[in-house]
Design an enzyme around this catalytic site. Structure first.
Site, PDB file in Angstrom:
ATOM      1  N   GLU A  76       0.439  -1.188   0.507  1.00  0.00           N
ATOM      2  CA  GLU A  76      -0.322   0.288  -0.177  1.00  0.00           C
ATOM      3  C   GLU A  76       0.783   1.318  -0.434  1.00  0.00           C
ATOM      4  OE1 GLU A  76      -3.762   1.816   2.187  1.00  0.00           O
ATOM      5  OE2 GLU A  76      -2.704   0.391   3.431  1.00  0.00           O
ATOM      6  N   GLU A 100       4.708   4.506   4.008  1.00  0.00           N
ATOM      7  CA  GLU A 100       4.208   5.837   4.357  1.00  0.00           C
ATOM      8  C   GLU A 100       5.227   7.114   4.865  1.00  0.00           C
ATOM      9  OE1 GLU A 100       2.324   9.617   5.314  1.00  0.00           O
ATOM     10  OE2 GLU A 100       0.910   8.151   4.722  1.00  0.00           O
ATOM     11  N   ASP A 114      -2.526  11.860  -2.180  1.00  0.00           N
ATOM     12  CA  ASP A 114      -2.560  13.592  -2.189  1.00  0.00           C
ATOM     13  C   ASP A 114      -3.336  13.744  -3.928  1.00  0.00           C
ATOM     14  OD1 ASP A 114      -2.591  16.415  -1.979  1.00  0.00           O
ATOM     15  OD2 ASP A 114      -1.020  16.050  -0.363  1.00  0.00           O
ATOM     16  N   LYS A 138      -4.329  21.704  -7.358  1.00  0.00           N
ATOM     17  CA  LYS A 138      -3.679  23.445  -7.944  1.00  0.00           C
ATOM     18  C   LYS A 138      -3.070  22.660  -9.081  1.00  0.00           C
ATOM     19  CE  LYS A 138      -3.232  26.247  -4.449  1.00  0.00           C
ATOM     20  NZ  LYS A 138      -1.966  27.096  -3.361  1.00  0.00           N
ATOM     21  N   ASP A 188     -11.630  10.467  -3.712  1.00  0.00           N
ATOM     22  CA  ASP A 188     -12.436  10.856  -3.781  1.00  0.00           C
ATOM     23  C   ASP A 188     -13.092  12.330  -4.507  1.00  0.00           C
ATOM     24  OD1 ASP A 188     -11.048  11.936  -1.452  1.00  0.00           O
ATOM     25  OD2 ASP A 188     -12.490  13.770  -0.938  1.00  0.00           O
TER      26      ASP A 188
END
Length: 210
Positions: free
Chosen positions: A45, A70, A120, A124, A156
């Site tokens: 992941e 991460e 993320d 922009k 999302d």
């Protein structure tokens, strides 16, 4: 196996041990045999957050090994605590940027699945070059996956989801498939909160052609 090797194997197998493994070198691929007590199919992941998804998925699939990548140490510590609390020996965490880990530190053809959930979105336009899923991602993923391996995506963000579809659509190396129901039902904490607010999860899965 000598006493040193036995001690190392015991540390890897012990759920009480630290599940976070530091990167020894940023120039050479990691040795997967050093991370896990058993050689099993691997899933990774990229951007594991607090580990809410990966800990549960690893618990449901003891016959597979899992690495959570991460950048933020605080989040990785949560994965560590949750994984040790669940007694998992098939889960490890690495602190590093996901894109670098994928491209330079994972051995070739080592993973049966890549999970990228709610990366993320860099909304922009001038920052979109930082997105993990970009034009080069399918080719990089194809080198890491085993034949028939799968990239599972969730977001999302509608604009980012469109980009994900656009970069995979022309690739002759991948085909679009359905996400298995069992996997769909394992949610991240982030996803659960957003779904409760009526925000839809956008999903896609792409399988490497054999």
């Amino acid at each position: 196996m000598d006493s040193t090797q036995q001690a190392a194997a015991a540390r890897k197998a012990s759920p009480a041990g630290n599940l976070l493994y530091p990167i020894r070198s940023i120039l050479e691929p990691i040795e997967l045999s050093e991370l896990f007590p058993s050689a099993q199919p691997l899933e990774v992941e990229l951007g594991s957050g607090d580990g809410s998804f990966l800990v549960e998925w690893a618990r449901l699939n003891p016959q597979r090994n899992f690495i959570g990548v991460e950048r933020l140490l605080g989040r990785l510590k949560k994965l560590d605590r949750k994984g040790r609390r669940a007694g998992l020996t098939n889960l490890r965490g690495n602190r590093i940027e996901s894109s670098y880990f994928l491209q330079y530190l994972l051995p070739k053809n080592c993973a049966s699945a890549l999970h990228i959930y709610f990366p993320d979105p860099w909304p922009k336009r001038k920052h979109r070059r930082h997105r993990l899923i970009n034009e080069s991602f399918p080719n990089i993923a194809a080198e890491i996956l085993t034949p028939g391996g799968i990239v599972f995506l969730r977001t999302d963000d509608a604009d980012y989801f469109a980009q994900m579809q656009e970069v995979f659509a022309p690739s002759i190396k991948f085909k679009l498939i359905e996400t298995p129901d069992m996997l769909r039902n394992v949610l991240t904490d982030f996803e659960r909160d957003f779904n409760a607010k009526g925000i839809q999860t956008l999903r896609a899965a792409y399988q490497l052609r054999e």
